[in-house]
Every structure is written in C-alpha cells, then in structure tokens.
Design a protein around this motif. Structure first.
Motif, PDB file in Angstrom:
ATOM      1  N   PHE A   1      82.246  92.172  32.993  1.00  0.00           N
ATOM      2  CA  PHE A   1      83.463  92.712  33.083  1.00  0.00           C
ATOM      3  C   PHE A   1      84.082  92.434  34.328  1.00  0.00           C
ATOM      4  CE2 PHE A   1      82.128  96.485  30.364  1.00  0.00           C
ATOM      5  CZ  PHE A   1      82.803  95.768  29.295  1.00  0.00           C
ATOM      6  N   ASN A   2      83.166  91.941  35.432  1.00  0.00           N
ATOM      7  CA  ASN A   2      83.768  91.529  36.723  1.00  0.00           C
ATOM      8  C   ASN A   2      83.656  89.998  36.912  1.00  0.00           C
ATOM      9  OD1 ASN A   2      83.669  94.310  38.000  1.00  0.00           O
ATOM     10  ND2 ASN A   2      81.650  94.058  38.458  1.00  0.00           N
ATOM     11  N   HIS A   3      83.893  89.629  35.957  1.00  0.00           N
ATOM     12  CA  HIS A   3      84.255  88.004  35.914  1.00  0.00           C
ATOM     13  C   HIS A   3      82.985  87.339  36.624  1.00  0.00           C
ATOM     14  CE1 HIS A   3      88.329  89.267  34.464  1.00  0.00           C
ATOM     15  NE2 HIS A   3      87.467  89.482  33.785  1.00  0.00           N
ATOM     16  N   ASP A   4      81.641  87.386  36.619  1.00  0.00           N
ATOM     17  CA  ASP A   4      80.588  86.774  37.523  1.00  0.00           C
ATOM     18  C   ASP A   4      80.537  85.523  37.087  1.00  0.00           C
ATOM     19  OD1 ASP A   4      78.586  85.924  39.076  1.00  0.00           O
ATOM     20  OD2 ASP A   4      77.596  88.154  38.991  1.00  0.00           O
ATOM     21  N   TYR A   5      80.964  84.615  37.722  1.00  0.00           N
ATOM     22  CA  TYR A   5      81.109  83.108  37.363  1.00  0.00           C
ATOM     23  C   TYR A   5      79.571  82.505  37.719  1.00  0.00           C
ATOM     24  CZ  TYR A   5      85.835  82.872  36.112  1.00  0.00           C
ATOM     25  OH  TYR A   5      87.025  83.420  35.338  1.00  0.00           O
ATOM     26  N   SER A   6      78.798  83.281  38.549  1.00  0.00           N
ATOM     27  CA  SER A   6      77.658  82.767  38.882  1.00  0.00           C
ATOM     28  C   SER A   6      76.724  82.670  38.052  1.00  0.00           C
ATOM     29  CB  SER A   6      76.850  83.678  39.912  1.00  0.00           C
ATOM     30  OG  SER A   6      76.403  84.860  39.467  1.00  0.00           O
ATOM     31  N   PHE A   7      76.802  82.926  36.544  1.00  0.00           N
ATOM     32  CA  PHE A   7      76.177  82.887  35.633  1.00  0.00           C
ATOM     33  C   PHE A   7      76.421  81.573  34.494  1.00  0.00           C
ATOM     34  CE2 PHE A   7      74.930  87.234  36.726  1.00  0.00           C
ATOM     35  CZ  PHE A   7      73.872  87.441  36.369  1.00  0.00           C
ATOM     36  N   ILE A   8      77.319  80.771  35.128  1.00  0.00           N
ATOM     37  CA  ILE A   8      77.623  79.715  34.350  1.00  0.00           C
ATOM     38  C   ILE A   8      76.355  78.696  33.864  1.00  0.00           C
ATOM     39  CG2 ILE A   8      78.908  77.302  34.539  1.00  0.00           C
ATOM     40  CD1 ILE A   8      81.129  78.662  35.581  1.00  0.00           C
ATOM     41  N   ASP A   9      75.357  78.687  35.071  1.00  0.00           N
ATOM     42  CA  ASP A   9      74.444  77.736  34.752  1.00  0.00           C
ATOM     43  C   ASP A   9      73.378  78.290  33.859  1.00  0.00           C
ATOM     44  OD1 ASP A   9      75.353  75.697  36.549  1.00  0.00           O
ATOM     45  OD2 ASP A   9      74.461  76.462  38.197  1.00  0.00           O
ATOM     46  N   LYS A  10      73.312  79.688  33.822  1.00  0.00           N
ATOM     47  CA  LYS A  10      72.478  80.171  32.727  1.00  0.00           C
ATOM     48  C   LYS A  10      72.941  80.241  31.385  1.00  0.00           C
ATOM     49  CE  LYS A  10      69.736  83.286  35.581  1.00  0.00           C
ATOM     50  NZ  LYS A  10      69.282  84.823  35.775  1.00  0.00           N
ATOM     51  N   MET A  11      74.417  80.351  31.496  1.00  0.00           N
ATOM     52  CA  MET A  11      75.120  80.279  29.996  1.00  0.00           C
ATOM     53  C   MET A  11      74.882  78.643  29.561  1.00  0.00           C
ATOM     54  SD  MET A  11      76.294  83.317  28.604  1.00  0.00           S
ATOM     55  CE  MET A  11      77.701  82.588  27.778  1.00  0.00           C
ATOM     56  N   VAL A  12      75.041  77.666  30.237  1.00  0.00           N
ATOM     57  CA  VAL A  12      74.836  76.414  29.815  1.00  0.00           C
ATOM     58  C   VAL A  12      73.496  76.153  29.463  1.00  0.00           C
ATOM     59  CG1 VAL A  12      74.691  74.116  30.604  1.00  0.00           C
ATOM     60  CG2 VAL A  12      76.854  75.413  31.101  1.00  0.00           C
ATOM     61  N   ALA A  13      72.477  76.486  30.193  1.00  0.00           N
ATOM     62  CA  ALA A  13      71.078  76.445  29.870  1.00  0.00           C
ATOM     63  C   ALA A  13      70.920  76.981  28.401  1.00  0.00           C
ATOM     64  CB  ALA A  13      70.247  77.023  30.960  1.00  0.00           C
ATOM     65  N   GLY A  14      71.209  78.298  28.498  1.00  0.00           N
ATOM     66  CA  GLY A  14      71.037  78.897  27.142  1.00  0.00           C
ATOM     67  C   GLY A  14      71.617  78.296  26.047  1.00  0.00           C
ATOM     68  N   ALA A  15      72.667  77.826  25.881  1.00  0.00           N
ATOM     69  CA  ALA A  15      73.397  77.050  24.948  1.00  0.00           C
ATOM     70  C   ALA A  15      72.542  75.695  24.597  1.00  0.00           C
ATOM     71  CB  ALA A  15      74.726  76.877  25.301  1.00  0.00           C
ATOM     72  N   LYS A  16      72.306  75.008  25.912  1.00  0.00           N
ATOM     73  CA  LYS A  16      71.386  73.889  25.299  1.00  0.00           C
ATOM     74  C   LYS A  16      70.036  74.164  24.631  1.00  0.00           C
ATOM     75  CE  LYS A  16      73.223  71.110  29.059  1.00  0.00           C
ATOM     76  NZ  LYS A  16      72.881  70.219  30.348  1.00  0.00           N
ATOM     77  N   GLU A  17      69.404  75.160  25.057  1.00  0.00           N
ATOM     78  CA  GLU A  17      68.209  75.589  24.599  1.00  0.00           C
ATOM     79  C   GLU A  17      68.362  75.897  23.064  1.00  0.00           C
ATOM     80  OE1 GLU A  17      66.299  78.811  26.697  1.00  0.00           O
ATOM     81  OE2 GLU A  17      66.201  77.747  28.492  1.00  0.00           O
ATOM     82  N   LEU A  18      69.600  76.502  22.699  1.00  0.00           N
ATOM     83  CA  LEU A  18      69.741  76.851  21.190  1.00  0.00           C
ATOM     84  C   LEU A  18      70.082  75.433  20.571  1.00  0.00           C
ATOM     85  CD1 LEU A  18      72.164  80.017  21.621  1.00  0.00           C
ATOM     86  CD2 LEU A  18      69.711  80.036  20.444  1.00  0.00           C
ATOM     87  N   GLU A  19      70.693  74.706  21.181  1.00  0.00           N
ATOM     88  CA  GLU A  19      71.061  73.545  20.346  1.00  0.00           C
ATOM     89  C   GLU A  19      69.704  72.706  20.051  1.00  0.00           C
ATOM     90  OE1 GLU A  19      74.161  69.729  21.051  1.00  0.00           O
ATOM     91  OE2 GLU A  19      73.172  70.625  22.649  1.00  0.00           O
ATOM     92  N   GLN A  20      68.769  72.595  21.242  1.00  0.00           N
ATOM     93  CA  GLN A  20      67.592  71.960  20.822  1.00  0.00           C
ATOM     94  C   GLN A  20      66.900  72.611  19.942  1.00  0.00           C
ATOM     95  OE1 GLN A  20      66.457  69.276  22.715  1.00  0.00           O
ATOM     96  NE2 GLN A  20      64.563  69.273  21.603  1.00  0.00           N
ATOM     97  N   GLU A  21      67.119  73.939  19.744  1.00  0.00           N
ATOM     98  CA  GLU A  21      66.276  74.874  18.755  1.00  0.00           C
ATOM     99  C   GLU A  21      66.756  74.640  17.286  1.00  0.00           C
ATOM    100  OE1 GLU A  21      66.097  78.605  20.684  1.00  0.00           O
ATOM    101  OE2 GLU A  21      64.895  78.114  22.206  1.00  0.00           O
ATOM    102  N   GLY A  22      67.788  73.979  17.217  1.00  0.00           N
ATOM    103  CA  GLY A  22      68.381  73.383  15.895  1.00  0.00           C
ATOM    104  C   GLY A  22      69.224  74.252  15.413  1.00  0.00           C
ATOM    105  N   VAL A  23      70.298  75.165  16.100  1.00  0.00           N
ATOM    106  CA  VAL A  23      71.545  75.703  15.609  1.00  0.00           C
ATOM    107  C   VAL A  23      72.589  74.705  15.604  1.00  0.00           C
ATOM    108  CG1 VAL A  23      70.752  78.088  16.504  1.00  0.00           C
ATOM    109  CG2 VAL A  23      72.443  76.514  17.877  1.00  0.00           C
ATOM    110  N   LYS A  24      73.591  75.159  14.560  1.00  0.00           N
ATOM    111  CA  LYS A  24      74.617  74.204  14.406  1.00  0.00           C
ATOM    112  C   LYS A  24      75.670  74.624  15.045  1.00  0.00           C
ATOM    113  CE  LYS A  24      72.056  71.731  12.108  1.00  0.00           C
ATOM    114  NZ  LYS A  24      71.353  70.545  12.571  1.00  0.00           N
ATOM    115  N   ALA A  25      75.865  75.726  15.729  1.00  0.00           N
ATOM    116  CA  ALA A  25      77.147  76.209  16.437  1.00  0.00           C
ATOM    117  C   ALA A  25      76.686  77.419  17.203  1.00  0.00           C
ATOM    118  CB  ALA A  25      78.203  76.826  15.442  1.00  0.00           C
ATOM    119  N   ILE A  26      77.581  77.807  18.381  1.00  0.00           N
ATOM    120  CA  ILE A  26      77.093  78.825  19.194  1.00  0.00           C
ATOM    121  C   ILE A  26      78.049  79.828  19.509  1.00  0.00           C
ATOM    122  CG2 ILE A  26      76.243  79.425  21.633  1.00  0.00           C
ATOM    123  CD1 ILE A  26      74.968  76.461  21.703  1.00  0.00           C
ATOM    124  N   THR A  27      77.894  81.291  19.680  1.00  0.00           N
ATOM    125  CA  THR A  27      78.755  82.068  19.849  1.00  0.00           C
ATOM    126  C   THR A  27      78.135  83.006  20.896  1.00  0.00           C
ATOM    127  OG1 THR A  27      80.425  83.857  19.052  1.00  0.00           O
ATOM    128  CG2 THR A  27      78.083  83.791  18.001  1.00  0.00           C
TER     129      THR A  27
END
Length: 243
Positions: A56-82
C-alpha cells in the motif's frame, strides 16, 4: 509420444504461477490465494516481507524479490505469472521484462478492455482495498494515463474488510464483507449513475462478484476473470472436427 524433463522443474501441469504477499489472511474459495478457485492447477510463491502495508505504501525495494520470484516460477514450469494484489501493478513492468512468459500482476490491467466495451460516456466502478493508495502512479505503471471515466471507491474504512485484509486479525467474516462490498457498489451507482461496469481490484473480492452483478445488473470483472482469460490463451481447448 516422447517427453523430456525440464531442468529445474520438479512438478508439471501448473500453467499459472501466482506471486503472493506475505500475509496472514484466510483465503476463502474465490480468493486468488485459494487453489480451489480455479478449474486448473496453479503454483504459488510468497514474496517474503512484502506485506500489505508495504504494498500500500508502494515499497519499490521489493522489485528484486518480485523479479527473483517470477524467474523461479518460470524455471519451475509455469506458462504465465500473476499476483494476489492489484497494487503489484507497480512491479509489472520490471517483472515482465525479466521473464519470457506473460505477466499480468494486477486486475487493473483489464481496464483498457472494459473501456473498449462501453460508450465513451460510461464509467467503470472500481472497488479497491485501499483508495488512498490507488494513486495515479499505480495506473501509470501499467500504462493507464487517463482516469477520467474511472470511479474509485475503497474498502479501507469498512469495519469487517479492514479487520481481515488490512489489520490482518486472522479471521474473516465473509457475509459481513459481502454486505460491505454491496453497499459500496450501490453507493457508486447512486452517486455515479453513468456506471456500466465494475472492476473489483482486490484479490480477496472475487467471492463477492456474483452478489455485485446480481444487485446491479452490470458486468463485474475481477482477478479471477483475468486469470481465467489468460489461462485460456496459454492452454487452448481442443475442438473436434465435427458439426
């Protein structure tokens, strides 16, 4: 038919990956965070430390964690991310640039489509978890620069929603929240009679979409409509060549 294992993938068949906030909210059926909300398997990954307060406070310090999480999901085989929060819109650009699969982190991404279905004079009623935090900055991050026909009402002052979703008391009164959502929807209609569609921004709100639709008679879009639509594009239905 011969199949080949994908390196780094330990399970298969989960086409949709979902990035979760770090919360203690009960996820009832219909919530993005409840796997029974879907007619297909999904895969979850929590972004540790990314709380409701921080998003809610728009904490942009989590961009790297979001990117890492997305990359992990892609590596684990998902075809799209929400994701499970419309305010993840603030990360959508960076996350989509980091992977090779579709990314749609916010239910707000449906706005251009909804607009295209309505007369120019019509308004879209947006019911959000926190109207104070749903600033122009959030919309701009997903390319929505014009908010002229958007009517935004929040649930942050509604007693039961606030207790469950913002204060995180670890219990949720779904009947009470349904009535709060309905009251807000009816208020939007009363104060903005040009409203012709609703968009429920929060990932907790799809369980109440039917009630809003029945009460207003208008189309209601939410996170599940978006995720189901995206799924239909990456896992196509097979049709037989018959008449």
């Amino acid at each position: 038919m011969i199949f080949t294992a994908n390196k780094g993938q330990t399970s298969y068949g989960e086409a949709i990956g979902i990035l979760l906030l770090d919360t203690t909210i009960p996820f009832i059926q219909g919530d993005v965070g409840n796997a029974t909300s879907y007619d297909y398997p999904v895969r979850y990954k929590t972004i540790e430390g990314l709380t409701g307060e921080r998003i809610f406070n728009h904490d942009y310090s989590f961009i790297d964690k979001m990117v890492a999480g997305a990359k992990e999901l892609e590596q684990e085989g998902v075809k799209a991310i929400t994701g499970d929060c419309g305010f993840m819109a603030i990360f959508n650009r960076e996350v989509k640039e980091s992977v090779n699969i579709p990314v749609f982190l916010s239910s707000l991404l449906q706005i251009p489509f909804i607009r295209s279905t309505l007369p120019d004079s019509a308004k879209i009623g947006i019911i959000t978890a926190n109207s104070k935090s749903l600033t122009s900055e959030v919309f701009e991050k997903i390319g929505i620069l014009d908010k002229k026909n958007l009517v935004i009402y929040g649930l942050e002052e509604e007693k039961n929603f606030k207790a469950a979703a913002i204060d995180e008391i670890e219990t949720l009164d779904s009947d009470a929240i349904r009535q709060e959502v309905l009251c807000v929807a009816k208020k939007i209609i009363a104060e903005h009679p040009e409203t012709r569609s609703f968009l429920l921004e929060c990932s907790m709100l799809p369980p109440y979409s039917e009630a809003v639709q029945l009460a207003t008679g208008f189309p209601v879009y939410d996170f599940i409509t978006m995720i189901d639509y995206a799924y239909s594009t990456i896992v196509k239905k097979r049709f037989e060549d018959v008449m």
